[in-house]
Design a protein around this motif. Structure first.
Motif, short mmCIF file in Angstrom:
data_model
loop_
_atom_site.label_atom_id
_atom_site.label_comp_id
_atom_site.label_asym_id
_atom_site.label_seq_id
_atom_site.Cartn_x
_atom_site.Cartn_y
_atom_site.Cartn_z
N SER A 87 0.83 -1.21 0.00
CA SER A 87 0.00 0.00 0.00
C SER A 87 0.86 1.26 0.00
O SER A 87 0.56 2.22 -0.70
N PHE A 88 1.90 1.24 0.79
CA PHE A 88 2.80 2.38 0.84
C PHE A 88 3.43 2.63 -0.54
O PHE A 88 3.42 3.76 -1.04
N MET A 89 3.94 1.57 -1.15
CA MET A 89 4.57 1.71 -2.47
C MET A 89 3.54 2.16 -3.50
O MET A 89 3.81 3.05 -4.32
N ALA A 90 2.37 1.55 -3.46
CA ALA A 90 1.32 1.89 -4.43
C ALA A 90 0.85 3.33 -4.27
O ALA A 90 0.62 4.03 -5.27
N MET A 91 0.69 3.79 -3.03
CA MET A 91 0.21 5.16 -2.81
C MET A 91 1.18 6.20 -3.34
O MET A 91 0.76 7.20 -3.92
N VAL A 92 2.46 5.96 -3.17
CA VAL A 92 3.44 6.90 -3.68
C VAL A 92 3.35 6.98 -5.21
O VAL A 92 3.30 8.06 -5.80
N ILE A 93 3.28 5.82 -5.85
CA ILE A 93 3.22 5.77 -7.32
C ILE A 93 1.88 6.29 -7.83
O ILE A 93 1.82 7.12 -8.74
N LEU A 94 0.77 5.81 -7.22
CA LEU A 94 -0.56 6.21 -7.70
C LEU A 94 -0.85 7.69 -7.47
O LEU A 94 -1.50 8.32 -8.30
N ALA A 95 -0.41 8.22 -6.36
CA ALA A 95 -0.63 9.65 -6.12
C ALA A 95 -0.02 10.48 -7.23
O ALA A 95 -0.63 11.43 -7.73
N TYR A 96 1.15 10.11 -7.64
CA TYR A 96 1.81 10.82 -8.73
C TYR A 96 1.04 10.64 -10.04
O TYR A 96 0.74 11.62 -10.73
N LEU A 97 0.69 9.40 -10.38
CA LEU A 97 0.01 9.12 -11.65
C LEU A 97 -1.39 9.72 -11.72
O LEU A 97 -1.78 10.29 -12.74
N ILE A 98 -2.16 9.56 -10.64
CA ILE A 98 -3.53 10.09 -10.65
C ILE A 98 -3.51 11.61 -10.72
O ILE A 98 -4.33 12.21 -11.43
N ASN A 99 -2.60 12.22 -10.05
CA ASN A 99 -2.49 13.68 -10.12
C ASN A 99 -2.23 14.14 -11.55
O ASN A 99 -2.71 15.19 -11.97
N LYS A 100 -1.47 13.35 -12.29
CA LYS A 100 -1.15 13.71 -13.68
C LYS A 100 -2.27 13.36 -14.67
O LYS A 100 -2.33 13.93 -15.75
N THR A 101 -3.15 12.40 -14.33
CA THR A 101 -4.13 11.90 -15.31
C THR A 101 -5.59 12.01 -14.86
O THR A 101 -6.48 11.56 -15.58
#
Length: 186
Positions: A87-101
């Protein structure tokens, strides 16, 4: 070897879960009871009850308690770390991606479809716990996305619930399928 098995089991639960603690209950149940055979259904329900009563997220509390039953304090630490790390790894990656898309229509649709699937998982977990313990209610903290909930979401939730209840449809496949359905419908 047991500590590695505990870590991998809870890492797998953590990596394939979407939707928080209540949505993770069917995944934890499948892994711990059916795959690993570490607990009976009754023992699992007892752990869920204890995890619900103690402060903190139910999935982390469950992992900590189950880890303790298998390998004491070190088992607790390993199980907790295993369930939290993805979850920690996913949140870091997803927060970046969702913010961009987040402005893209397909991303909006996929997220709405996934929310419907998560709500079905929560409903299914509630149903299984109510049937298993005779309890009628469980306090749920549903996402704020429900503000935009409509008839399509309701149909998707009901369909997902029946798939989970009457078939062996895997919860991860359900979320992927309903994410795709969300892209199509929304």
């Amino acid at each position: 070897m047991l500590l590695l098995q505990i870590f991998l089991s809870f890492f797998k639960i953590g990596i394939i879960s979407f939707g928080g603690g209540y949505a993770m209950i069917p995944l934890i149940e499948r892994e711990i009871i059916e795959v690993q055979g570490w607990l009976t259904s009754t023992e699992f329900l007892d752990i869920i009850a204890v995890a619900e009563m103690t402060p903190g997220p139910i999935a982390i509390n469950s992992a900590t308690y189950i880890g303790y039953t298998k390998a004491n304090v070190l088992g607790s630490a390993v199980a907790t770390f295993g369930v939290v790390l993805p979850s920690f790894m996913a949140m870091v990656i997803l927060a970046y991606l969702i913010n961009k898309t987040k402005h893209l229509p397909h991303v909006k649709g996929a997220l709405r479809g996934i929310v419907s699937g998560v709500i079905a998982l929560i409903g299914f977990a509630t149903f299984r716990m109510a049937v298993g313990t005779g309890l009628a209610t469980v306090d749920l903290d549903l996402p704020s996305v429900l503000v935009s909930f409509n008839i399509y979401n309701i149909v998707i939730c009901i369909g997902a619930f029946f798939l989970l209840h009457y078939t062996k449809f895997h919860p991860v496949l359900l979320l992927i399928s309903f994410g795709i359905l969300g892209i199509i419908v929304f």
